[in-house]
Design a protein around this motif. Structure first.
Motif, PDB file in Angstrom:
ATOM      1  N   GLU A 198       1.562   2.107   0.161  1.00 51.82           N
ATOM      2  CA  GLU A 198       2.622   1.489   0.944  1.00 51.82           C
ATOM      3  C   GLU A 198       3.578   0.808  -0.034  1.00 51.82           C
ATOM      4  N   VAL A 200       6.132  -1.800  -0.821  1.00 48.30           N
ATOM      5  CA  VAL A 200       6.635  -3.075  -0.294  1.00 48.30           C
ATOM      6  C   VAL A 200       8.070  -3.295  -0.755  1.00 48.30           C
ATOM      7  N   TYR A 204       6.781  -4.039  -6.144  1.00 48.76           N
ATOM      8  CA  TYR A 204       5.464  -4.351  -5.566  1.00 48.76           C
ATOM      9  C   TYR A 204       4.980  -3.196  -4.691  1.00 48.76           C
ATOM     10  N   LYS A 206       1.395  -1.498  -2.664  1.00 44.94           N
ATOM     11  CA  LYS A 206       0.041  -1.719  -2.158  1.00 44.94           C
ATOM     12  C   LYS A 206      -0.653  -0.366  -2.054  1.00 44.94           C
ATOM     13  N   ARG A 208      -4.671   1.847  -1.312  1.00 36.35           N
ATOM     14  CA  ARG A 208      -6.103   2.011  -1.151  1.00 36.35           C
ATOM     15  C   ARG A 208      -6.480   3.284  -1.898  1.00 36.35           C
ATOM     16  N   GLU A 244      -1.013  -3.916  -5.825  1.00 38.33           N
ATOM     17  CA  GLU A 244      -2.051  -4.641  -5.101  1.00 38.33           C
ATOM     18  C   GLU A 244      -3.104  -3.672  -4.582  1.00 38.33           C
ATOM     19  N   ILE A 249      -4.784  -7.642  -8.060  1.00 36.78           N
ATOM     20  CA  ILE A 249      -3.487  -7.118  -8.495  1.00 36.78           C
ATOM     21  C   ILE A 249      -3.532  -6.738  -9.972  1.00 36.78           C
TER      22      ILE A 249
END
Length: 280
Positions: A198, A200, A204, A206, A208, A244, A249
């Motif tokens: 994702e 951001v 930044y 994110k 998994r 992240e 992080i």
């Protein structure tokens, strides 16, 4: 019996064993037994420290299922902390041999302990054949692939081990169901680590991660590097980002054609593996 150290890098945990001064069994039965979180120590796998003829040390890395991996970004940071904290070296700059190539590592010391590690992760590889990826184009960048009737856009690359990156609107989904479909996909003859991302903002990201041989893990250092570079070449981020993961992080940058990763390394506990575990 074997002495071991349990360590983690932003939640990506491994069992570290000195293979220079101990005879370490590296068969799948032993690896899976001690990695099990109910009947063993509990970890994402095992990392063994060995002597190297070409570098300061050699790193052998094994996944939860006993298969041997080429590289682990979080693992190599903890590896560097292990050899320094256990007085196997006094150097704060190390060259470490891995199946994914030679990695250059800088140690940040505080109170005679390694607190932070910066790693030159090398050049990302985009050529499909070298990942390896059985794709009919030279590179797989934002390419549509149909999986179980749904189209996903994949960017695939190697950071010493194979990765494919997929962008999502959000990260609240069933990774157990989706991750295995890519890990074992026919496109990837050596399986693949899959990162779901994702964006951001441009600084930044994110993610998994579903790691081949281990399933979802709290973090993957090479995966974070793959995510940063895939996002960079797709025009989604700048050349220096924070990534992240579930466990924390990582600081990732792209400088002069190479990926740099910085992050923490933590010792959790130390112990002894009894001999009866070897054969159970």
């Amino acid at each position: 019996m074997l002495k071991f150290t349990k360590m983690e890098g932003i939640g990506n945990d491994y069992i570290y064993i000195d293979g220079i001064h101990q005879d370490v069994p590296m068969n799948p039965h032993f690896i899976t037994k001690i990695s099990d979180r109910h009947f063993g120590i509990g970890s994402d796998g095992v990392i063994v420290i060995q002597e190297s003829e070409i570098c300061d040390f050699k790193m052998r890395m094994f996944n939860l299922d006993g298969s041997e991996g080429k590289m682990c970004g979080n693992g190599i940071r903890c590896f560097a902390k292990f050899v320094y904290d256990h007085q196997l070296t006094k150097k704060t700059y190390l060259e470490i041999e891995t199946l994914g190539g030679i990695k250059k590592v800088w140690l940040i010391i505080d109170n005679n302990k390694v607190q932070y590690v910066r790693v030159n992760m090398g050049q990302p590889i985009l050529k499909s054949k070298e990942i390896p990826c059985l794709f009919d184009k030279e590179e797989m960048i934002n390419e549509p692939i149909e999986v179980d009737g749904q189209v996903y856009y994949l960017t695939s690359l190697s950071m010493g081990n194979p990765h494919t990156v997929i962008y999502m609107n959000h990260l609240d989904f069933n990774i157990q169901e989706l991750g295995i479909k890519f890990e074992k996909h026919i496109l990837f003859p050596e399986s693949v680590n899959t990162e779901f991302v994702e964006v951001v903002n441009r600084q930044y990201l994110k993610m998994r991660v579903w790691e081949r041989g281990s399933g979802e893990t709290m973090a993957c250092g090479t995966g974070a590097c793959a995510v940063m570079y895939a996002s960079y070449i797709n025009g989604l981020c700048d050349n220096h980002v924070q990534v992240e993961l579930l466990g924390g992080i990582l600081d990732i940058s792209y400088e002069n054609g190479e990926i740099w990763m910085s992050g923490p390394a933590t010792t959790v506990f130390e112990g002894i593996i009894q001999e009866e575990v070897f054969n159970v």
